[in-house]
Write an enzyme that holds these catalytic residues in place. Structure first.
Site, PDB file in Angstrom:
ATOM      1  CG  HIS A  10      -1.726   1.066   1.436  1.00  0.00           C
ATOM      2  ND1 HIS A  10      -3.098   1.134   0.830  1.00  0.00           N
ATOM      3  CD2 HIS A  10      -1.523   2.276   2.037  1.00  0.00           C
ATOM      4  CE1 HIS A  10      -3.711   2.449   1.400  1.00  0.00           C
ATOM      5  NE2 HIS A  10      -2.537   3.003   1.895  1.00  0.00           N
ATOM      6  CD  GLU A  11       1.843   3.501   3.611  1.00  0.00           C
ATOM      7  OE1 GLU A  11       2.369   4.671   3.164  1.00  0.00           O
ATOM      8  OE2 GLU A  11       0.759   3.363   4.243  1.00  0.00           O
ATOM      9  CG  HIS A  14       0.346   6.063  -0.526  1.00  0.00           C
ATOM     10  ND1 HIS A  14      -0.781   6.719  -1.074  1.00  0.00           N
ATOM     11  CD2 HIS A  14      -0.248   5.562   0.657  1.00  0.00           C
ATOM     12  CE1 HIS A  14      -1.967   6.483  -0.165  1.00  0.00           C
ATOM     13  NE2 HIS A  14      -1.485   5.641   0.650  1.00  0.00           N
TER      14      HIS A  14
END
Length: 155
Positions: A10-11, A14
């Site tokens: 997920h990070e 980003h």
């Protein structure tokens, strides 16, 4: 999903230019944007066309275990913006789903549009930061779409 490595994925999403799938929905509610309606047609949400517009993080609106069937399928899929074409991106890595059971039965994923956005962001902003020397380790990136094809980012 925290102990399954999805937080890191997920990070990295980003870092490669992705927003939360509910990004502008929250802004719509808190700041009165997109006519104050998170389900408005003008809501661009995460700026990716193939992720469904939804009101906010999935974990805030329903417990994913309520939708899991004994065979591992999820029916019916939740839809917080029923007037929109696509359903909530329930199993999307850039959404928030609170329970690891949701990811044992179904694999979390990026959409094709998100993969394209990450690739474009990489080419625009990250590719120029090549700090490896020839004798250092290289990393091959392969993106698998189902069982039939693979996209090799290195070719």
């Amino acid at each position: 999903p925290f102990d399954l490595g999805y937080t890191l994925v997920h990070e990295i999403g980003h870092w490669l230019g992705l927003y939360h799938t509910f990004q502008n929905s929250l802004a719509a509610m808190s700041e009165g944007e997109v006519d104050g309606d998170p389900c408005s047609e003008s809501n661009t949400n995460d700026f990716v066309d193939d992720t469904g517009v939804h009101v906010g993080p999935s974990e805030d609106f329903y417990n994913c275990t309520d939708f899991l069937l004994p065979d591992g399928n999820v029916e019916p899929l939740p839809d917080t913006c029923p007037g929109q074409e696509l359903l909530d991106p329930f199993f999307n890595i850039m959404n928030y789903v609170s329970h690891e059971v949701c990811f044992e039965k179904t694999e979390a994923k990026f959409t094709c549009g998100q993969v394209e956005r990450m690739w474009l962001q990489w080419n625009l902003y990250r590719d120029a930061v090549n700090t490896c020397d020839e004798d250092e380790m290289a990393v091959d990136i392969v993106i698998q779409f189902g069982d039939e094809s693979a996209y090799d980012a290195n070719s």
